[in-house]
Enzyme design. Structure first.
Site, short mmCIF file in Angstrom:
data_model
loop_
_atom_site.label_atom_id
_atom_site.label_comp_id
_atom_site.label_asym_id
_atom_site.label_seq_id
_atom_site.Cartn_x
_atom_site.Cartn_y
_atom_site.Cartn_z
N HIS A 45 0.87 -1.16 -0.04
CA HIS A 45 -0.12 0.21 0.03
C HIS A 45 0.84 1.38 -0.12
O HIS A 45 0.97 1.72 0.74
CB HIS A 45 -0.88 0.10 1.33
CG HIS A 45 -2.04 0.80 1.21
ND1 HIS A 45 -2.00 2.11 1.58
CD2 HIS A 45 -3.36 0.90 0.58
CE1 HIS A 45 -3.18 2.75 1.39
NE2 HIS A 45 -3.93 2.15 0.84
N PHE A 46 1.37 1.75 -1.10
CA PHE A 46 1.39 1.17 -2.28
C PHE A 46 2.89 0.83 -2.73
O PHE A 46 3.80 1.80 -2.30
CB PHE A 46 0.75 1.98 -3.32
CG PHE A 46 -0.53 2.50 -3.18
CD1 PHE A 46 -1.58 1.70 -3.44
CD2 PHE A 46 -1.01 3.31 -2.04
CE1 PHE A 46 -2.80 1.78 -2.98
CE2 PHE A 46 -2.44 3.93 -1.96
CZ PHE A 46 -3.43 2.93 -2.17
#
Length: 140
Positions: A45-46
């Site tokens: 993420h991410f």
């Protein structure tokens, strides 16, 4: 103040409160979560732009709220559970290495439930605000 792990039922990797820095039992508290970048969720993420998920900011605020409730003698042996999350707003990206400063003020605290206003910020910049609703149940 007692360390969060002595008060809360949460344990790593789901303990998002490193220290409580001030508290008025049953009313309000301040604390923080220091993000190291080693947290496993950052990998996904991410990729290439690690960002703290907003729901985890809200969870960190909720854990501080649970700390306030569990330090109140009325709730010894109890477990506060999310009853709702209202008016959540995410204003700033939070990245590895930043310290998420947390504050919660209880607006209602009864024998079975409570409500509080919470904020998370980084360096004085608001990252998240929300209203917490929770119920208190037997821990066993």
């Amino acid at each position: 103040m007692r360390p969060p792990a002595e008060v809360l039922p949460h344990r790593p990797p789901f303990l998002f409160l490193d220290e409580v820095t001030s508290m008025v039992v049953g009313e309000r508290a301040e604390g923080y979560w220091q993000l190291t970048g080693d947290e496993p969720f950052f990998a996904g993420h991410f990729p290439g732009r690690p960002t703290l998920p907003g729901v985890l900011m809200a969870e960190a605020i909720a854990q501080l709220g649970a700390y306030i409730a569990l330090c109140d003698d009325r709730f010894a042996g109890k477990l506060p559970l999310f009853g709702g999350l209202d008016s959540a707003r995410f204003r700033r990206q939070v990245v590895p290495g930043e310290r998420l400063d947390l504050e919660v003020e209880m607006t209602r605290l009864s024998a079975r439930a409570g409500r509080g206003q919470g904020r998370a910020s980084v360096g004085g910049d608001l990252a998240c605000s929300c209203e917490l609703l929770f119920v208190v149940v037997d821990a066993g």
